[in-house]
Write a protein that holds these residues in place. Structure first.
Motif, short mmCIF file in Angstrom:
data_model
loop_
_atom_site.label_atom_id
_atom_site.label_comp_id
_atom_site.label_asym_id
_atom_site.label_seq_id
_atom_site.Cartn_x
_atom_site.Cartn_y
_atom_site.Cartn_z
N LEU A 192 46.04 31.36 29.20
CA LEU A 192 46.34 31.88 30.53
C LEU A 192 47.08 33.18 30.28
CD1 LEU A 192 47.54 28.53 32.09
CD2 LEU A 192 45.32 29.63 32.38
N ILE A 193 46.37 34.28 30.40
CA ILE A 193 46.87 35.59 29.98
C ILE A 193 47.52 36.31 31.15
CG2 ILE A 193 46.26 37.76 28.87
CD1 ILE A 193 43.62 36.23 27.94
N TRP A 194 48.83 36.47 31.08
CA TRP A 194 49.58 37.15 32.13
C TRP A 194 49.69 38.62 31.76
CZ3 TRP A 194 53.44 34.79 35.80
CH2 TRP A 194 53.07 33.47 36.13
N ASP A 195 49.06 39.45 32.56
CA ASP A 195 49.09 40.90 32.40
C ASP A 195 50.26 41.39 33.26
OD1 ASP A 195 48.60 43.62 32.31
OD2 ASP A 195 46.58 43.50 33.16
N VAL A 196 51.40 41.60 32.61
CA VAL A 196 52.62 41.98 33.33
C VAL A 196 52.61 43.49 33.56
CG1 VAL A 196 55.14 41.98 33.26
CG2 VAL A 196 53.86 40.05 32.29
N ALA A 197 52.86 43.89 34.80
CA ALA A 197 52.86 45.32 35.16
C ALA A 197 53.71 46.11 34.18
CB ALA A 197 53.39 45.50 36.58
N GLY A 198 53.20 47.26 33.79
CA GLY A 198 53.92 48.12 32.86
C GLY A 198 55.15 48.73 33.49
N THR A 199 56.07 49.09 32.64
CA THR A 199 57.29 49.74 33.11
C THR A 199 57.40 51.09 32.41
OG1 THR A 199 58.68 48.89 31.33
CG2 THR A 199 58.42 47.48 33.27
N ARG B 87 38.54 43.73 27.77
CA ARG B 87 37.66 43.73 26.60
C ARG B 87 37.54 42.31 26.04
NH1 ARG B 87 33.53 46.33 24.80
NH2 ARG B 87 34.53 48.36 24.70
N PHE B 88 38.66 41.61 25.95
CA PHE B 88 38.68 40.26 25.39
C PHE B 88 37.99 39.24 26.29
CE2 PHE B 88 41.05 36.17 24.82
CZ PHE B 88 40.54 35.86 23.57
N VAL B 89 38.30 39.26 27.58
CA VAL B 89 37.80 38.23 28.50
C VAL B 89 36.37 38.54 28.96
CG1 VAL B 89 38.18 37.13 30.76
CG2 VAL B 89 40.12 37.59 29.25
N LEU B 90 36.09 39.79 29.30
CA LEU B 90 34.80 40.16 29.90
C LEU B 90 33.91 41.00 28.99
CD1 LEU B 90 36.28 41.22 33.37
CD2 LEU B 90 35.22 39.02 32.81
N ASN B 91 34.43 41.41 27.83
CA ASN B 91 33.76 42.35 26.94
C ASN B 91 33.34 43.62 27.68
OD1 ASN B 91 32.95 43.25 24.42
ND2 ASN B 91 30.87 42.46 24.66
N GLN B 92 34.27 44.15 28.48
CA GLN B 92 34.04 45.38 29.24
C GLN B 92 35.16 46.37 28.94
OE1 GLN B 92 34.07 44.18 33.35
NE2 GLN B 92 32.01 43.31 33.27
N PHE B 93 34.81 47.65 29.11
CA PHE B 93 35.82 48.71 28.99
C PHE B 93 35.53 49.75 30.05
CE2 PHE B 93 37.40 52.81 27.60
CZ PHE B 93 38.71 52.51 27.32
#
Length: 161
Positions: A55-62, A22-28
C-alpha cells in the motif's frame, strides 16, 4: 497475502509519483502534477516466495521546511526518501529530513533513492554521490525505468523485517 503500508517522501518535484506510476502501471509522463496531501496506490509483489500487497502512500512533497502530518506515518512498515539528483536543494539537508522521517514514523531504516539519473552525465552523477552525506541505496530513473522495481523490492524487504 500480507499487506504493508509503505511511504514515499521527499521534496516536491523529485519524482515520487513518477516512480510509483512506473512501478504500478509501467507508465511515465513528462507532465508534472503536484500531489496534494497523500495518494495511495497498491501493487502485489512476490518477495522471498511471499505475496506482499504494498500500500504505497505518495506523500505530497515539501520544500523541506514544512511539516508533514504525523498521521501519514502511522502504521508504516517502511519508507523511501526520494531526492532529485539534478536539484541540489533536494539533498543538501538530507540528514535533517531523514531525522524528521525517523521521528515521525518510528522507522530506523529508510531506503534512500536518488531519482532522475537520466538528467545527469556520468561525471555529474559521481560528483552528486560524493556530495551527499548519507549512503544512497539506489539510483533510479522513472523515465528510463532504471532500478524502479529494485527500489520497491527493497522497500518490500524492509516492510517485512
Amino acid at each position: 497475502m500480507i499487506a504493508k503500508k509503505v511511504l514515499l517522501v521527499g521534496n516536491f518535484g523529485v519524482g515520487k509519483t513518477s516512480l510509483i506510476r512506473r512501478f504500478v502501471l509501467n507508465q511515465f509522463s513528462e507532465d508534472y502534477i503536484s500531489t496534494i496531501g497523500v495518494r495511495v496506490s497498491s501493487k502485489v509483489v512476490l518477495y522471498e516466495n511471499k505475496e506482499i500487497k504494498l500500500l504505497i502512500w505518495d506523500v505530497a512533497g515539501t520544500s523541506g521546511d514544512e511539516k508533514i502530518p504525523k498521521a501519514y506515518f502511522l502504521g508504516a512498515s517502511a519508507a523511501m526518501f526520494v531526492f532529485d539528483l539534478s536539484r541540489e536543494e533536494t539533498y543538501l539537508t538530507i540528514d535533517n529530513y531523514l531525522e524528521s522521517i525517523r521521528h515521525l514514523s518510528g522507522l530506523k531504516d529508510i531506503t534512500i533513492v536518488g531519482n532522475k539519473k537520466d538528467l545527469l552525465t556520468k561525471e555529474e552523477l559521481e560528483t552528486v554521490i560524493e556530495t551527499i552525506s548519507v549512503k544512497i541505496d539506489l539510483i533510479t530513473s522513472a523515465k528510463e525505468d532504471e532500478n524502479v522495481e529494485s527500489a520497491f523490492l527493497q522497500l518490500a524487504s524492509q516492510a517485512i523485517k
